[in-house]
Design a protein around this motif. Structure first.
Motif, PDB file in Angstrom:
ATOM      1  N   ILE A  41       0.640  -1.048  -0.162  1.00 26.06           N
ATOM      2  CA  ILE A  41       0.176   0.213  -0.362  1.00 26.06           C
ATOM      3  C   ILE A  41       0.188   1.491  -0.070  1.00 26.06           C
ATOM      4  CG2 ILE A  41      -1.600   1.431   1.761  1.00 26.06           C
ATOM      5  CD1 ILE A  41      -3.045  -1.649   1.886  1.00 26.06           C
ATOM      6  N   GLY A  42       1.390   1.246   0.663  1.00 17.03           N
ATOM      7  CA  GLY A  42       2.635   2.772   0.984  1.00 17.03           C
ATOM      8  C   GLY A  42       2.919   2.808  -0.540  1.00 17.03           C
ATOM      9  N   LYS A  43       3.924   1.745  -1.667  1.00 17.77           N
ATOM     10  CA  LYS A  43       4.247   1.296  -2.621  1.00 17.77           C
ATOM     11  C   LYS A  43       2.884   2.234  -3.647  1.00 17.77           C
ATOM     12  CE  LYS A  43       7.129  -2.134  -2.740  1.00 17.77           C
ATOM     13  NZ  LYS A  43       7.360  -3.641  -3.349  1.00 17.77           N
ATOM     14  N   ILE A  44       2.098   1.947  -3.164  1.00 20.03           N
ATOM     15  CA  ILE A  44       0.879   2.346  -3.805  1.00 20.03           C
ATOM     16  C   ILE A  44       0.581   4.131  -4.063  1.00 20.03           C
ATOM     17  CG2 ILE A  44      -1.862   2.568  -4.054  1.00 20.03           C
ATOM     18  CD1 ILE A  44      -1.762  -0.444  -3.767  1.00 20.03           C
ATOM     19  N   GLU A  45       0.837   4.362  -2.275  1.00 18.66           N
ATOM     20  CA  GLU A  45       0.237   5.808  -2.235  1.00 18.66           C
ATOM     21  C   GLU A  45       1.912   6.970  -2.881  1.00 18.66           C
ATOM     22  OE1 GLU A  45      -0.056   6.051   2.008  1.00 18.66           O
ATOM     23  OE2 GLU A  45      -2.081   5.754   1.697  1.00 18.66           O
ATOM     24  N   ARG A  46       2.946   5.929  -2.728  1.00 25.44           N
ATOM     25  CA  ARG A  46       3.713   7.014  -3.399  1.00 25.44           C
ATOM     26  C   ARG A  46       3.569   6.745  -5.106  1.00 25.44           C
ATOM     27  NH1 ARG A  46       5.825   3.617   0.164  1.00 25.44           N
ATOM     28  NH2 ARG A  46       7.736   2.556  -1.746  1.00 25.44           N
ATOM     29  N   GLY A  47       2.851   6.426  -6.040  1.00 28.42           N
ATOM     30  CA  GLY A  47       3.231   6.085  -6.765  1.00 28.42           C
ATOM     31  C   GLY A  47       4.070   4.997  -7.594  1.00 28.42           C
ATOM     32  N   ALA A  48       4.878   4.458  -6.259  1.00 28.73           N
ATOM     33  CA  ALA A  48       5.899   3.453  -7.659  1.00 28.73           C
ATOM     34  C   ALA A  48       5.442   2.316  -7.517  1.00 28.73           C
ATOM     35  CB  ALA A  48       6.162   3.594  -6.027  1.00 28.73           C
ATOM     36  N   SER A  49       4.088   2.047  -7.344  1.00 31.95           N
ATOM     37  CA  SER A  49       3.927   0.625  -8.363  1.00 31.95           C
ATOM     38  C   SER A  49       1.674   1.178  -8.791  1.00 31.95           C
ATOM     39  CB  SER A  49       3.486  -0.154  -6.736  1.00 31.95           C
ATOM     40  OG  SER A  49       2.418  -1.886  -7.218  1.00 31.95           O
ATOM     41  N   SER A  50       1.933   0.835 -10.092  1.00 31.39           N
ATOM     42  CA  SER A  50       0.397   0.430  -9.965  1.00 31.39           C
ATOM     43  C   SER A  50      -0.321  -0.108  -9.732  1.00 31.39           C
ATOM     44  CB  SER A  50       0.776  -0.038 -11.938  1.00 31.39           C
ATOM     45  OG  SER A  50      -0.535   1.265 -12.348  1.00 31.39           O
ATOM     46  N   PRO A  51      -1.628  -0.609  -9.124  1.00 28.84           N
ATOM     47  CA  PRO A  51      -2.474  -1.707  -8.138  1.00 28.84           C
ATOM     48  C   PRO A  51      -2.945  -2.277  -9.272  1.00 28.84           C
ATOM     49  CG  PRO A  51      -3.515   1.049  -7.831  1.00 28.84           C
ATOM     50  CD  PRO A  51      -1.578   1.707  -8.594  1.00 28.84           C
ATOM     51  N   THR A  52      -3.127  -3.359  -8.965  1.00 28.59           N
ATOM     52  CA  THR A  52      -4.244  -3.999  -9.512  1.00 28.59           C
ATOM     53  C   THR A  52      -5.425  -3.569  -9.350  1.00 28.59           C
ATOM     54  OG1 THR A  52      -4.969  -5.272  -8.377  1.00 28.59           O
ATOM     55  CG2 THR A  52      -2.535  -6.189  -9.423  1.00 28.59           C
ATOM     56  N   VAL A  53      -6.728  -4.825 -10.211  1.00 31.47           N
ATOM     57  CA  VAL A  53      -8.265  -3.677  -9.902  1.00 31.47           C
ATOM     58  C   VAL A  53      -8.288  -4.509  -9.218  1.00 31.47           C
ATOM     59  CG1 VAL A  53     -10.093  -4.397 -10.650  1.00 31.47           C
ATOM     60  CG2 VAL A  53      -8.680  -3.958 -12.201  1.00 31.47           C
ATOM     61  N   GLU A  54      -7.730  -5.888  -8.216  1.00 37.51           N
ATOM     62  CA  GLU A  54      -8.453  -6.684  -7.290  1.00 37.51           C
ATOM     63  C   GLU A  54      -7.783  -5.701  -5.481  1.00 37.51           C
ATOM     64  OE1 GLU A  54      -7.616 -10.475  -3.962  1.00 37.51           O
ATOM     65  OE2 GLU A  54      -6.634 -10.442  -6.259  1.00 37.51           O
ATOM     66  N   SER A  55      -6.186  -5.373  -5.748  1.00 41.67           N
ATOM     67  CA  SER A  55      -6.001  -4.888  -4.866  1.00 41.67           C
ATOM     68  C   SER A  55      -7.026  -3.186  -4.927  1.00 41.67           C
ATOM     69  CB  SER A  55      -4.944  -4.234  -5.478  1.00 41.67           C
ATOM     70  OG  SER A  55      -3.510  -4.958  -4.692  1.00 41.67           O
ATOM     71  N   LEU A  56      -7.436  -2.493  -5.184  1.00 40.43           N
ATOM     72  CA  LEU A  56      -8.384  -0.830  -5.479  1.00 40.43           C
ATOM     73  C   LEU A  56      -9.343  -1.636  -5.156  1.00 40.43           C
ATOM     74  CD1 LEU A  56      -7.514   0.525  -8.730  1.00 40.43           C
ATOM     75  CD2 LEU A  56      -6.600   1.420  -6.865  1.00 40.43           C
ATOM     76  N   VAL A  57     -10.137  -2.819  -5.467  1.00 38.85           N
ATOM     77  CA  VAL A  57     -11.611  -2.632  -4.327  1.00 38.85           C
ATOM     78  C   VAL A  57     -11.077  -2.996  -3.173  1.00 38.85           C
ATOM     79  CG1 VAL A  57     -13.362  -4.690  -4.746  1.00 38.85           C
ATOM     80  CG2 VAL A  57     -12.482  -3.382  -7.031  1.00 38.85           C
ATOM     81  N   ARG A  58     -10.430  -3.973  -2.752  1.00 41.86           N
ATOM     82  CA  ARG A  58      -9.763  -4.173  -1.459  1.00 41.86           C
ATOM     83  C   ARG A  58      -9.643  -2.648  -0.746  1.00 41.86           C
ATOM     84  NH1 ARG A  58      -8.131  -9.685   0.072  1.00 41.86           N
ATOM     85  NH2 ARG A  58      -8.940 -11.365  -1.465  1.00 41.86           N
TER      86      ARG A  58
END
Length: 100
Positions: A41-58
Motif C-alpha cells: 500500500i505504501g508503494k501504491i501511495e507513493r506511485g511506485a506501483s500501479s495497483p491491480t483492480v483487486e487491490s483497488l477494490v480491497r
C-alpha cells in the motif's frame, strides 16, 4: 526515493493516501483491513506501483469508498507513452471504409 510508475499511479496513490488520512488510519491498519501488505500500500501511495483492480477494490472497501473514485478521470494518456491513439470507434470506421 522511489521511482514513479506513471502519472496515473501517482494520482491513484494520492487519492488512496488522502482517503486513508481522512480516516486517520495507518498504513498498517489499512493493510490489515484490506488484507494487502502495508508495504505494498505504501508503494501504491507513493506511485511506485500501479495497483491491480483487486487491490483497488480491497483498499476502497476497507476505506468505505467507491473504487471508481480512485480512478475517475484517469485515462490511458496518464500512463507512459502510447504507441497509438486508436480507439474501437476508429477501428470500426476503418473497417466500414474498407468494405465500401
Amino acid at each position: 526515493m522511489s521511482i514513479s510508475h506513471s502519472p496515473a499511479a501517482e494520482e491513484i496513490g494520492r487519492r488512496v493516501r488522502k482517503a486513508r488520512n481522512a480516516r486517520q488510519i495507518s498504513l498498517e491498519d489499512l493493510g490489515h483491513l484490506s488484507e494487502i501488505n502495508w508495504t505494498t500500500i505504501g508503494k501504491i501511495e507513493r506511485g511506485a506501483s500501479s495497483p491491480t483492480v483487486e487491490s483497488l477494490v480491497r483498499i476502497a472497501t476497507a476505506l468505505e469508498i467507491d473504487p471508481g473514485s480512485l480512478i475517475s478521470g484517469i485515462t490511458s494518456d496518464d500512463y507512459r507513452q502510447r504507441q497509438h491513439r486508436l480507439t474501437a470507434r476508429d477501428l470500426i470506421a476503418a473497417r466500414q471504409a474498407n468494405n465500401n
